[in-house]
Design an enzyme around this catalytic site. Structure first.
Site, short mmCIF file in Angstrom:
data_model
loop_
_atom_site.label_atom_id
_atom_site.label_comp_id
_atom_site.label_asym_id
_atom_site.label_seq_id
_atom_site.Cartn_x
_atom_site.Cartn_y
_atom_site.Cartn_z
N GLY A 186 -10.83 -14.25 15.59
CA GLY A 186 -9.48 -14.09 16.11
C GLY A 186 -9.17 -12.63 16.33
N PHE A 217 -13.38 -19.41 6.63
CA PHE A 217 -13.13 -18.02 7.04
C PHE A 217 -14.17 -17.51 8.01
CE2 PHE A 217 -10.35 -18.45 3.51
CZ PHE A 217 -9.31 -17.56 3.73
N LYS A 235 0.11 -15.96 10.70
CA LYS A 235 -0.69 -17.18 10.75
C LYS A 235 0.25 -18.36 10.90
CE LYS A 235 -2.60 -18.84 7.04
NZ LYS A 235 -3.33 -19.02 5.77
N CYS A 279 -1.62 -9.42 1.98
CA CYS A 279 -2.64 -9.36 0.93
C CYS A 279 -3.94 -8.68 1.35
CB CYS A 279 -2.94 -10.78 0.43
SG CYS A 279 -1.55 -11.59 -0.39
N LEU A 291 -8.39 -8.71 -6.42
CA LEU A 291 -8.76 -7.75 -5.39
C LEU A 291 -10.10 -8.11 -4.77
CD1 LEU A 291 -7.81 -4.32 -7.04
CD2 LEU A 291 -6.45 -5.72 -5.48
N THR A 339 0.84 -1.19 0.00
CA THR A 339 0.00 0.00 0.00
C THR A 339 0.88 1.25 0.00
OG1 THR A 339 -1.76 -1.16 1.18
CG2 THR A 339 -1.79 1.25 1.25
#
Length: 652
Positions: free
Chosen positions: A367, A363, A437, A374, A319, A192
């Site tokens: 958490g 998903f 992760k 990403c 995206l 970014t």
């Protein structure tokens, strides 16, 4: 032995891949092509039939160059090389230190299964016999006859894959490798943008633009240029404009082939992808180029999973895919806050709604928020795209996904401080996990770093860190970068943060333990053995039910062909000598130091779970455990005298 970095590949060892690149003036694009912005990626073509370098007639793919040796380029190129032994695959990067590590026994990144595949493709395998019965582990089933049966099957099918020459090369000679390639894949980081117009949302294209310029300058006329990096929609037009300026009259096709790799399961994702998207111009030349790249994947990916689209759809699909996944995580995390306030249990909620076939269970694990390179940047890129097109409401909707992610992480840290009487002064806090992760050493955008920043503001006595995958030296180098936020953070520099290589030392005398990463080692429930299956869960190499499996190895299939069995445990003696590491290799420093030996990459399972009773016995009272990944069975911890606060649970 491995091929030298600039060694010319033996032409006699190359076999036609059965696909071709755009080959004529009528089929190929040139520097004067224009992408029709209002269309679906179509373009007009003007050619020069007198160009002596213009390829004529179909030609096989013999050389592929991947520019970028990071988390995407390295694993992707390794699997392509492994599955296409007739193609020379070169990975190039200007970072010579990174290239040296790819050419050593300590790879610069950790992914389950990656080391084995690199070892085979990079170093080659000599012709080796079946493993003798005496070489099998004690108690292993006798499967030698099955192996011999498959060898007979191979002979009948004309398969001779028991030995192979190296075809995966890592090099820092970028321009030369680009010139020698039929396909050039761009796989560099696109973070970014942090300064200037679009800061905080737009994609920083600095690295991509620089590499694209090098590719356009050095690529052989007629080559296919492939976008593998995650880029904004219309990036192909930017490359085409470069071609118009730098290589007028020459012919290139631009494809979009986005990656859909998840850290920790990247090799599984490459070997068994849900889909492979290839976007191209809708001209005949574009379709031919897409078919050429599809031919590279078709050796092991079912044709039904190879999707061809126009180039704009392909660029935007990545995206949207990551934004949708991030949205699900933020959605379930928002519900976890309701669960804590009402007494509901988030794991029970997730299980209930996950059984709805319209929703599914993926998903939906709550958490402390998503991390990695990403999700956040891709959501923000989608936000910037929407806002730049005047779709403010669309941008605001997707920006809330990132806002909720940050809220979840900050809420967890605030809970820690509140439970410890609103003061951390003189107290030891232990973070279990640093990577974003499990099963990866990737720390990009890891929630742990932001948690550490917040905890440091409370002036704790010590912040201890243990991660089973990340090298302590790498973690320390990242922590040192926090100096810009205040005084030195590391204990060695006068701060509070100390990185450990032993989990029990990290937890000794702790007032609170925070589970930041969902490593299986940190669970307090028994791990279930993975059954032999043709559709394995993420994180495990795919097994083929029709093939014998040697104990202690993982079998990697090529559409059911027995020729692609990886008998790593028994083939080790038949692999060529592995290159030595550079003198500054951090993993060698760790092995040669006082810390415990680095986990052997080819031996991830079974995992050694921590002894929570031992940890409890050495903690300060009251003993606090904050489960940021919902992996702890609370009742078992309570029996050990540990108070547990878990995401999505009302708590102790």
């Amino acid at each position: 032995m491995s091929l030298p970095v600039d060694h010319e590949f033996d032409s006699e060892a190359i076999i036609s891949a059965g696909s071709s690149v755009p080959t004529s003036t009528e089929q190929s694009l040139n520097g004067t092509d224009r992408l029709d912005v209002a269309s679906s990626g179509t373009r007009t073509t003007v050619g020069d039939d007198n160009d002596p370098d213009t390829p004529v007639g179909p030609r096989p793919i013999r050389n592929i160059c991947c520019v970028g040796a990071g988390y995407v380029g390295g694993p992707t190129a390794a699997v392509i090389a492994f599955k296409n032994p007739q193609i020379r695959v070169t990975v190039v990067d200007k970072d010579e230190r990174r290239i040296r590590r790819w050419n050593s026994r300590h790879l610069p990144i950790y992914e389950p299964g990656l080391a084995e595949i690199v070892r085979i493709a990079r170093d080659g395998v000599r012709n080796h016999p079946s493993p003798p019965a005496s070489s099998k582990p004690d108690g292993a089933p006798h499967i030698l006859n099955e192996h011999e049966a498959h060898k007979a099957h191979n002979r009948q099918e004309g398969i001779t894959a028991s030995s192979r020459v190296p075809n995966l090369v890592f090099s820092a000679n970028v321009s030369k490798c680009i010139r020698q390639s039929d396909i050039v894949i761009i796989a560099v980081n696109t973070p970014t943008k942090m300064r200037g117009s679009g800061a905080g949302s737009a994609t920083d294209m600095t690295a991509f633009e620089a590499v694209a310029a090098d590719v356009v300058q050095h690529a052989r006329n007629g080559s296919i240029i492939v976008e593998k990096s995650t880029v904004p929609c219309k990036t192909a037009q930017m490359i085409q404009e470069m071609i118009a300026v730098r290589r007028p009259g020459e012919h290139f096709e631009i494809l979009s082939n986005p990656e859909f790799l998840a850290a920790g399961t990247a090799i599984h994702d490459l070997l068994r992808p849900d889909r492979v998207i290839i976007g191209s111009a809708t001209t005949e030349a574009g379709k031919t180029a897409a078919e050429t790249l599809a031919g590279v994947y078709s050796g092991w990916v079912d044709e039904a999973r190879i999707i061809t689209t126009n180039i704009w759809s392909s660029e935007l699909a990545k995206l949207v895919a990551n934004s949708m996944l991030a949205q699900r995580l933020s959605s379930i995390n928002s519900i976890s806050a309701l669960c804590e306030a009402t007494g509901a249990e988030i794991n029970e909620i997730s299980a209930s709604i996950g059984m709805d076939s319209r929703v599914g269970d993926k998903f939906l694990r709550a958490g402390i928020g998503f991390g990695g390179s990403c999700f956040k940047k891709d959501v923000l890129s989608l936000v910037y795209l929407a806002e730049s097109l005047g779709l403010k409401e669309v941008g605001a909707y997707w920006r809330q996904v990132v806002t909720m992610n940050e809220y979840q992480r900050n809420r967890f840290t605030s809970r820690v401080i509140k439970c410890l009487n609103n003061t951390l002064v003189g107290k030891k806090i232990t973070l279990l996990g640093y990577a974003f992760k499990k099963n990866t050493s990737d720390t990009r955008e890891a929630p742990a770093l932001e948690i550490i920043k917040t905890l440091l503001d409370e002036n704790p006595g010590e912040i201890a860190i243990f991660d089973p995958c990340c090298n302590p030296y790498v973690i320390e180098s990242e922590i040192r970068q926090l100096r810009g936020y205040g005084p030195p953070a590391l204990r060695d520099d006068g701060g509070a943060v100390k990185v450990y290589s032993d989990v029990y030392e990290a937890c000794a005398s702790s007032n609170a333990v925070l589970i930041v990463t969902e490593f299986d080692e940190f669970r307090n429930t028994e791990l279930v053995a993975v059954p032999h299956s043709s559709n394995p869960p993420p994180g495990h190499l795919p097994l083929n039910q029709d093939m014998p499996e040697f104990p202690g190895t993982e079998a990697i299939s090529r559409k059911g062909s027995a020729s692609d069995l990886l008998y790593v445990a028994y083939a080790e003696k038949d692999l060529e000598i592995e290159p030595n590491c550079a003198v500054d290799c951090p993993d060698c420093q760790r092995e040669n130091g006082s810390e415990v030996t680095v986990r052997k990459l080819s031996n991830n399972l079974p995992k050694n779970q921590v002894d929570w009773e031992r940890i409890s016995n050495n903690m300060e009272t009251p003993k606090w455990l904050f489960d940021g990944r919902c992996i702890i069975e609370i009742k078992k911890m309570t029996q050990l005298g540990i108070r547990v606060e878990s995401i999505g649970s009302a708590g102790f």
